[in-house]
Design a protein around this motif. Structure first.
Motif, PDB file in Angstrom:
ATOM      1  N   TYR A 254      -6.811   9.289   0.110  1.00 33.57           N
ATOM      2  CA  TYR A 254      -5.705   9.364   1.069  1.00 33.57           C
ATOM      3  C   TYR A 254      -4.714   8.222   0.894  1.00 33.57           C
ATOM      4  O   TYR A 254      -3.494   8.438   0.928  1.00 33.57           O
ATOM      5  CB  TYR A 254      -6.256   9.370   2.499  1.00 33.57           C
ATOM      6  N   MET A 255      -5.204   6.990   0.711  1.00 32.29           N
ATOM      7  CA  MET A 255      -4.310   5.840   0.627  1.00 32.29           C
ATOM      8  C   MET A 255      -3.354   5.950  -0.561  1.00 32.29           C
ATOM      9  O   MET A 255      -2.219   5.469  -0.502  1.00 32.29           O
ATOM     10  CB  MET A 255      -5.111   4.545   0.531  1.00 32.29           C
TER      11      MET A 255
ATOM     12  N   LYS B 216      -5.160  14.079   5.458  1.00 33.35           N
ATOM     13  CA  LYS B 216      -6.155  13.028   5.256  1.00 33.35           C
ATOM     14  C   LYS B 216      -7.553  13.628   5.198  1.00 33.35           C
ATOM     15  O   LYS B 216      -8.396  13.206   4.386  1.00 33.35           O
ATOM     16  CB  LYS B 216      -6.073  12.001   6.385  1.00 33.35           C
TER      17      LYS B 216
ATOM     18  N   LYS C 103       4.946  -0.734   0.527  1.00 31.09           N
ATOM     19  CA  LYS C 103       3.756  -0.010   0.972  1.00 31.09           C
ATOM     20  C   LYS C 103       4.064   0.969   2.093  1.00 31.09           C
ATOM     21  O   LYS C 103       3.481   2.056   2.172  1.00 31.09           O
ATOM     22  CB  LYS C 103       2.705  -1.027   1.433  1.00 31.09           C
ATOM     23  N   TYR C 104       4.987   0.589   2.995  1.00 32.16           N
ATOM     24  CA  TYR C 104       5.261   1.405   4.182  1.00 32.16           C
ATOM     25  C   TYR C 104       6.700   1.919   4.234  1.00 32.16           C
ATOM     26  O   TYR C 104       7.217   2.209   5.310  1.00 32.16           O
ATOM     27  CB  TYR C 104       4.979   0.587   5.447  1.00 32.16           C
TER      28      TYR C 104
ATOM     29  N   TYR D  94      -2.113   8.803  -1.739  1.00 33.98           N
ATOM     30  CA  TYR D  94      -1.124   9.842  -1.468  1.00 33.98           C
ATOM     31  C   TYR D  94      -0.371   9.629  -0.148  1.00 33.98           C
ATOM     32  O   TYR D  94       0.479  10.446   0.205  1.00 33.98           O
ATOM     33  CB  TYR D  94      -1.795  11.217  -1.405  1.00 33.98           C
ATOM     34  N   ARG D  95      -0.689   8.565   0.564  1.00 33.25           N
ATOM     35  CA  ARG D  95      -0.165   8.415   1.920  1.00 33.25           C
ATOM     36  C   ARG D  95       1.356   8.583   2.037  1.00 33.25           C
ATOM     37  O   ARG D  95       1.819   9.314   2.933  1.00 33.25           O
ATOM     38  CB  ARG D  95      -0.593   7.061   2.497  1.00 33.25           C
ATOM     39  N   PRO D  96       2.165   7.944   1.184  1.00 36.53           N
ATOM     40  CA  PRO D  96       3.615   8.128   1.333  1.00 36.53           C
ATOM     41  C   PRO D  96       4.039   9.593   1.228  1.00 36.53           C
ATOM     42  O   PRO D  96       4.858  10.075   2.019  1.00 36.53           O
ATOM     43  CB  PRO D  96       4.194   7.284   0.195  1.00 36.53           C
TER      44      PRO D  96
ATOM     45  N   ARG E 290      -0.426  14.850   8.980  1.00 30.74           N
ATOM     46  CA  ARG E 290      -1.117  13.695   8.419  1.00 30.74           C
ATOM     47  C   ARG E 290      -2.623  13.796   8.644  1.00 30.74           C
ATOM     48  O   ARG E 290      -3.428  13.512   7.748  1.00 30.74           O
ATOM     49  CB  ARG E 290      -0.546  12.424   9.039  1.00 30.74           C
TER      50      ARG E 290
ATOM     51  N   ILE F  36       2.173  12.242   1.755  1.00 29.84           N
ATOM     52  CA  ILE F  36       1.642  12.978   2.908  1.00 29.84           C
ATOM     53  C   ILE F  36       2.554  12.801   4.119  1.00 29.84           C
ATOM     54  O   ILE F  36       2.908  13.775   4.806  1.00 29.84           O
ATOM     55  CB  ILE F  36       0.212  12.516   3.225  1.00 29.84           C
ATOM     56  N   TYR F  37       2.926  11.568   4.387  1.00 31.69           N
ATOM     57  CA  TYR F  37       3.787  11.321   5.546  1.00 31.69           C
ATOM     58  C   TYR F  37       5.142  12.009   5.378  1.00 31.69           C
ATOM     59  O   TYR F  37       5.691  12.574   6.331  1.00 31.69           O
ATOM     60  CB  TYR F  37       3.987   9.817   5.751  1.00 31.69           C
TER      61      TYR F  37
END
Length: 588
Positions: free
Chosen positions: A133-134, A126, A19-20, A136-138, A122, A140-141
Motif C-alpha cells: 500500500y505505501m 489498501k 511523500k505527501y 501505491y499510496r499516491p 482508499r 490510490i489517493y
C-alpha cells in the motif's frame, strides 16, 4: 551549524512534500469548492434538474413543517402527500438539512461527498493491495480523488461515493469476520440508498455467496450473515420506504408508467452510448482519459495472453472481469428497453415500476477501480515510473473538474461569474437566490395575506413555491397516488388535448404534475427569459377549484384570465429585476 540545520530542514520539508504531495491537490480542490460556493453563497449557480426542482424544495418543506421525524402527517405539495414518500430522516445526507440552512447543507453535501469518496476508495484499495500500500499510496489517493469529485446526482452523492466502503466491509467480513465489521455494515445504509444501490448490492452479494461457496467448496456463512445484516440495516434506515412498498395498498403512479420499447438496433446504440458516455445522473467523464487507457490496455493484455498460448487466463484476469462487469451493466441498461425482457423480469419480480437498469450506477466505481489496477500493474512491471502513473490519474482528475457536466456547480458558477465580470451583464440563468426568490415571495405572501391556501405555478417549477412555504396542487415526485394523478389531469386536460408530446409525457410518466402549455411542449423555465409562444392559459378552472386551488403564481400574464375565472391580484418583480410573478386568485 545554523546553515547545516537549515539545509537539514529544507531536506525534511522536501522529503515530506514529495511523500505527501497528493494531499495538496485534494485539499486545494476542497478549499476551492468551499471558497467558491460559500464565497458567492446563494449567488452561486446550482443545477436545477432533479435538484433544485426536486429534493432541495422537499428538504425545505420538511424544515418548514417540522416533519423530518413526524409520522402520520402530510407534506403540502401535490395536494398533500404522506411524509413517508420523502427522504428518510435516518440518512446522513438528510441530517445535514435538519441541522443547517438548506443552501449550507447542500454545499456541505458536495464537500462531504468528495471526502467520503476518497476515504472509501482508499480503504478498499489498501485492503486489496495489502503490504504494498505505501508504494501505491499516491496513486490510490489520486484515483480515489478522481472518484470522489465525480458530479453524481447530488441528493444521492453519498450513496454513489460510498460504494467502495460497502465493498471494503464485505471483503473484510469475508476475510476476517468480526462483530465490529457487521455493526459497520448494519449502519452503512446511513450513507446509501436502497432503490438506487441497496437492492443491487444485495443481489450482487447473493451471487458472490453462491460463486464463492462453489469455488471454495464450503458455504460462505460469514457473507450470508452479512446479507442479513445489510438487508436489516436498509429496512431500519429506510423504514418509511419499506412501509410504503410492503404495507400500503395504495395504487401509485408506478403502476401506470410506460417505459420505452426500442428496437434491437436502437438498444444496441443505447448500450454503446452508455458504455462510452455513462449516465447523466453519474457523469464520470471516463471517456476522456480512463476509457482510452482501459481500451489500449485491454487489447495489449489479451493479445499478450494469446501470443503466449494462455487463453485461459483471459477469463480469469481481474481486469477483464471488471470490463465484463461494466459491459454487463451497460447491456442491462439497454435491454431494459426491450419490452419482452422487461415484462419477463417484472413478472418474476412483481415490483411496480422497478428500474432494474440502475445497475449502470455502479460503472463509475468500476471504471476508476480498473484504472487503479492498470496503473499498479504498469508500475510493478517497470513499464511506467510512479510519476507517470500519477500523471495519468491527474489527467483523469482534470477531465472531471474541467468538463461542464450537469451537476458541476463549481465550473458553472466560475464560468457564469467570469462571464459577468468580462461582459458586465449576467447570463440568462437564475442563480440559487434568484431561482427561489425568497424575498420576492415573502413580499407577495404578505401583500395577498397568504395563509396556506392551495396554489399552482405556471412558467416556473412548483418547487419555487414549495421552497417558499406555499402549498401546491402541482409538484414533482416519482411515487404518489395514481388517483391524484388522474384528479390533477382534469385540471390540465385542455392543454394535454392540444399538445400530444405533453399528453404522452404526463400520461406515460406523470412524476411532474405541472400546469402545461396548450401550444408549447414546455413553458417551465429556469432561465430569466420565458420562451412562450402563447399567453393563453389552457386549464379547467372548475377542476382547479374542486381540488381546493385558490392562487396561481405565473411568469406569464394571461390574456384569457377572465375566461379562466382568474382575478389578477398583482404584478410583482424581484428587486434585481430577474423575476416577475403575476399572482391570480381563482374566483370561488
Amino acid at each position: 551549524m545554523d546553515i547545516n540545520m537549515g539545509n537539514l530542514m529544507k531536506q525534511k520539508w522536501f522529503v515530506w512534500l514529495t511523500k505527501y504531495w497528493f494531499l495538496f491537490p485534494i485539499a486545494g480542490f476542497v478549499l476551492l469548492t468551499a471558497g467558491v460556493l460559500f464565497g458567492f453563497g446563494e449567488r452561486s449557480y446550482i443545477a436545477v434538474h432533479d435538484n433544485m426542482d426536486l429534493f432541495l424544495a422537499q428538504y425545505q418543506m420538511l424544515k418548514h413543517t417540522g416533519a423530518f421525524w413526524k409520522h402520520g402527517v402530510d407534506v403540502p405539495f401535490l395536494g398533500g402527500v404522506s411524509r413517508d414518500l420523502l427522504p428518510s430522516e435516518l440518512s446522513l445526507y438528510s441530517l445535514l438539512y435538519m441541522i443547517f440552512p438548506t443552501y449550507t447543507a447542500y454545499v456541505l453535501g458536495v464537500l462531504g461527498k468528495i471526502g467520503l469518496g476518497v476515504f472509501s476508495f482508499r480503504l478498499l484499495a489498501k485492503e486489496l493491495v495489502g503490504e504494498r500500500y505505501m508504494i501505491y499510496r499516491p496513486v490510490i489517493y489520486m484515483v480515489g480523488f478522481a472518484y470522489g469529485i465525480i458530479y453524481f446526482f447530488p441528493a444521492f452523492g453519498f450513496a454513489f461515493a460510498s460504494i467502495p466502503l460497502c465493498v471494503f466491509l464485505l471483503v473484510r467480513i469475508y476475510r476476517q469476520p468480526g462483530p465490529w465489521w457487521y455493526l459497520a455494515l448494519f449502519i452503512y445504509p446511513l450513507v446509501s440508498y436502497f432503490s438506487y444501490h441497496g437492492i443491487f448490492i444485495l443481489g450482487y452479494l447473493v451471487i458472490a455467496i453462491v460463486w464463492l461457496s462453489i469455488r471454495d467448496k464450503k458455504f460462505q456463512k460469514s457473507l450470508a450473515c452479512a446479507l442479513v445484516v445489510l438487508a436489516a440495516g436498509y429496512v431500519v434506515c429506510e423504514y418509511r420506504l419499506f412501509g410504503q412498498m410492503l404495507l400500503s395498498d395504495e395504487v401509485t403512479i408506478r403502476s401506470t408508467i410506460v417505459n420505452p420499447s426500442l428496437t434491437l438496433p436502437e438498444i444496441g446504440r443505447e448500450i454503446v452510448t452508455v458504455w462510452k458516455d455513462g449516465i447523466f445522473h453519474a457523469e464520470d467523464v471516463h471517456r476522456k482519459v480512463i476509457l482510452p487507457v482501459c481500451a489500449v490496455y485491454f487489447v495489449i493484455l489479451n493479445l499478450s495472453y494469446l501470443r503466449k498460448n494462455q487463453g485461459g487466463k483471459i477469463w480469469r484476469d481481474p481486469f477483464n472481469l471488471l470490463m465484463v462487469f461494466i459491459l454487463f451493466n451497460c447491456l442491462i441498461y439497454g435491454l431494459y428497453d426491450f419490452e419482452p425482457l422487461r415484462t419477463l423480469v417484472e413478472t418474476i419480480l412483481p415490483l411496480q415500476g422497478w428500474q432494474f437498469n440502475r445497475t449502470i450506477f455502479f460503472n463509475p466505481f468500476l471504471w476508476d477501480l480498473a484504472l487503479l489496477l492498470i496503473l499498479i500493474r504498469l508500475y510493478d512491471r517497470g513499464i511506467i515510473p510512479l510519476w507517470g502513473a500519477n500523471l495519468i490519474v491527474c489527467a483523469a482528475v482534470l477531465a472531471v473538474i474541467l468538463t461542464p457536466t450537469r451537476y458541476n456547480d463549481l465550473y458553472t458558477t466560475c464560468h457564469h461569474r467570469l462571464y459577468e465580470y468580462n461582459h458586465g451583464t449576467e447570463v440568462d440563468e437564475f442563480d440559487y437566490e434568484q431561482f427561489y426568490a425568497v424575498g420576492l415571495f415573502d413580499r407577495i405572501k404578505e401583500e395577498i395575506h397568504y395563509e396556506g391556501e392551495w396554489s399552482a405555478a405556471y412558467g416556473m417549477h412548483p418547487a419555487v413555491l414549495e421552497y417558499n412555504d406555499i402549498a401546491t396542487l402541482d409538484g414533482y415526485l416519482g411515487f404518489y397516488a395514481q388517483q391524484y394523478k388522474e384528479d390533477f389531469r382534469e385540471i390540465i386536460a385542455p392543454a394535454l388535448a392540444r399538445v400530444e408530446a405533453s399528453r404522452i409525457y404526463y400520461d406515460d410518466w406523470g412524476a411532474r404534475a405541472y400546469l402545461y402549455s396548450g401550444t408549447d411542449e414546455s413553458v417551465v423555465s429556469s432561465a430569466k427569459t420565458v420562451y412562450a409562444t402563447d399567453d393563453t392559459l389552457y386549464m379547467n378552472p372548475e377542476a382547479f377549484r374542486r381540488l381546493g386551488g385558490t392562487y396561481l403564481f405565473s411568469r406569464i400574464r394571461f390574456s384569457n384570465a377572465a375566461k379562466m375565472e382568474l382575478e389578477l391580484l398583482g404584478e410583482y418583480t424581484a428587486e434585481d429585476g430577474s423575476l416577475t410573478v403575476y399572482v391570480y386568485a381563482c374566483r370561488q
